[in-house]
Design an enzyme around this catalytic site. Structure first.
Site, PDB file in Angstrom:
ATOM      1  CB  SER A 117      -0.936  -0.011   1.212  1.00 40.40           C
ATOM      2  OG  SER A 117      -0.207  -0.210   2.411  1.00 40.40           O
ATOM      3  CG  ASN A 134      -4.163  -4.818  12.773  1.00 46.88           C
ATOM      4  OD1 ASN A 134      -3.555  -4.728  11.705  1.00 46.88           O
ATOM      5  ND2 ASN A 134      -4.547  -5.978  13.284  1.00 46.88           N
ATOM      6  CG  HIS A 158     -42.094  22.112 -12.913  1.00 42.27           C
ATOM      7  ND1 HIS A 158     -42.348  20.846 -12.425  1.00 42.27           N
ATOM      8  CD2 HIS A 158     -42.804  22.965 -12.123  1.00 42.27           C
ATOM      9  CE1 HIS A 158     -43.188  20.930 -11.408  1.00 42.27           C
ATOM     10  NE2 HIS A 158     -43.475  22.211 -11.192  1.00 42.27           N
ATOM     11  CB  SER A 170     -13.671  24.062 -29.768  1.00 40.25           C
ATOM     12  OG  SER A 170     -13.627  23.182 -30.871  1.00 40.25           O
ATOM     13  CD  GLU A 211     -18.501  21.266 -20.284  1.00 38.12           C
ATOM     14  OE1 GLU A 211     -18.904  20.404 -21.063  1.00 38.12           O
ATOM     15  OE2 GLU A 211     -17.634  22.114 -20.589  1.00 38.12           O
ATOM     16  CE1 TYR A 227      -6.428  -3.183   8.916  1.00 36.55           C
ATOM     17  CE2 TYR A 227      -5.513  -5.373   8.550  1.00 36.55           C
ATOM     18  CZ  TYR A 227      -5.658  -4.054   8.169  1.00 36.55           C
ATOM     19  OH  TYR A 227      -5.031  -3.606   7.047  1.00 36.55           O
TER      20      TYR A 227
END
Ligand code: ARG
Length: 469
Positions: free
Chosen positions: A34, A121, A167, A288, A301, A328
């Site tokens: 990890s 742990n 709405h 763009s 976005e 654990y």
């Protein structure tokens, strides 16, 4: 990749390999470590080890001189990490073993005493709570910055008319300031959620050891206090197993992300030329590669889109924890990446949104014209018929509807419809009606507590000016 690591894999793990004869399978070095992500908890791990070593010496569990050597070694490691000179090893699995192993290299034998009355742990979850305590504080601060940006817009635009929607149909005029302050309220609740989460998780697991506590005469109050925790956790099994604090954080992130996504969505809508309510600065738009005219609201976005990712983090960890027996299990190692990802995501979203809002320019005239378009003062007309002509609201609603229809046929706004046209439908109407048909009159009239009247919005601004000081 597997081949390259084979040489070491034949060796035993030097931190826990006492009873092992053979080395691990190659794939174990891929699935087990990890370190690639939990190195983010290095500072917390060092802090936890310092507190633990001091307490062990204070309780005469280890010699004072060894504790001092450990502290000195940890200081050196801290510097190495800060200066980017620390070499992390996947072979040593995680941040805990990496640091302990380096400590051994630096100070020799006393390093072996640090792990007395402790297990990875309780160590990992102590680090994780410390990390998350700061993450909660960062989220709160980010939210406050965003509130400030919204507040600044609200202050300028407390009387700027925009169409209010239900709405997604034009409903009644509101002010843009009122709209901004609606989000300020939302983000205040989000702040509260992170604040609660940070408070609730602020209990210390350290000293719970592997799961059952320890026979050493440790003082858990001392370590808890040294690390700024409110108290040691009462139950050692709970301490090493519980991840509801991480789920709570992810839930707070998810709710915040859904709230911010609504604002992001509105900004996308408002900035499209069909609306033209706002203009984003160049700094927060992108072009763009094919269409030269484009100004895409990318940040908005992306913020909207990242909501899915944050919810995904929550769902992923909830699924890991679900049905997992105490205490654990290594399953729980899956907690950190989800939390780190969510934290990074919400923090960048908050900063981008605050920046975007600070730069945002409102097109007052376009907003007003849009508000004018949908007969948004029809309710005001009905209300006038109720209060002036003493008609029941249902009947007034009907009359106002017929008048709107007539205005529509003549392609006129309500305030531009000749009195005679209205009287043809309801003879009781007088030209006093025109007092309520304008957009400004409409918002001004909404003086109920929490309403959109500029005077009411100003009261809310006073409230928030104090709160956001
Ligand atoms: N790396 C582990 C985690 O992130 C901590 C070690 C837990 N203890 C163990 N015996 N594997 O949760």
């Amino acid at each position: 990749m597997l081949c390259g690591t084979r040489a070491y894999l034949m060796a035993q793990n030097k931190m826990w390999g006492g009873r092992f004869e053979g080395g691990p399978a190659a794939i174990m070095e891929v699935i087990t470590p990890s370190i690639d992500f939990d190195k983010r908890m290095a500072a917390q791990d060092i802090a936890g080890s310092r507190a633990h070593a001091r307490m062990l010496a204070m309780q005469q569990i280890i010699p004072q001189a060894d504790a001092e050597a450990i502290i000195r070694g940890l200081d050196m490691i801290e510097k190495e990490i800060e200066q980017g000179k620390f070499t992390y090893s996947r072979q040593l699995e995680d941040i805990h073993l990496n640091i302990e192993s380096r400590l051994k290299e630096l100070i020799g034998e006393p390093a072996g005493r640090l792990h007395t009355a402790r297990s990875r742990n309780d160590q990992v979850v102590t680090d994780f709570r410390l990390w998350l305590r700061e993450a909660c504080a960062r989220a709160e601060a980010g939210l406050e910055e965003l509130q400030r940006a919204l507040f600044a817009q609200a202050e300028i635009h407390y009387a700027t008319i925009m169409p209010g929607y239900t709405h997604m149909q034009p409903a009644q005029p509101v002010t843009f300031g009122h709209h901004c302050l609606a989000y300020v309220e939302m983000f205040y609740r989000d702040r509260g959620r992170f604040g609660d989460c940070g408070k609730r998780l602020n209990e210390c697991p350290l000293g719970s050891a592997a799961l059952a506590g320890t026979p050493y005469p440790i003082d858990r109050d001392v370590t808890a206090k040294a690390l700024g925790f409110a108290r040691p956790m009462r139950n050692s099994l709970d301490a090493v197993s519980a991840r509801d604090f991480a789920l709570e954080y992810l839930a707070a992130c998810t709710i915040m992300a859904t709230n911010i996504s609504r604002l992001a969505g509105e900004i996308v809508q408002w900035s499209t030329p069909a609306f033209g309510f706002v203009r984003l600065s160049d700094a927060f738009t992108t072009g763009s590669s094919i269409m030269p005219q484009k100004r895409n609201p990318d940040a908005a976005e992306l913020i909207r889109g990242k909501t899915g990712r944050v919810l995904g983090d929550f769902v992923a960890l909830a699924t890991v924890v679900k049905g997992l027996a105490l205490a654990y299990g290594t399953d729980l190692q899956e907690d950190k990446e989800r939390v780190f990802d969510a934290a990074d995501t919400v923090e960048v979203s908050l900063a981008a949104m605050a920046g975007m809002l600070a730069d945002l320019k409102v097109n007052d005239a376009t907003m007003r014209a849009a508000a004018e378009a949908g007969y948004p003062t029809a309710t005001d007309l009905a209300d006038w018929i109720v209060s002036t002509l003493r008609k029941p609201f249902r009947e007034a609603h009907h009359i106002a509807g017929a008048i709107v229809k007539r205005a529509e046929d003549l392609n006129l706004p309500l305030a531009g419809l000749p009195l005679a046209e209205m009287q043809a439908i309801e003879p009781g109407i007088t030209d006093a009606v025109f007092d309520v048909l304008s957009l400004d009159a409409s918002v001004k009239a909404r003086m109920s507590f929490g309403g959109t009247a500029p005077d009411r919005v100003r009261e809310q601004l006073f409230f928030w000016r104090e709160k956001l000081k």
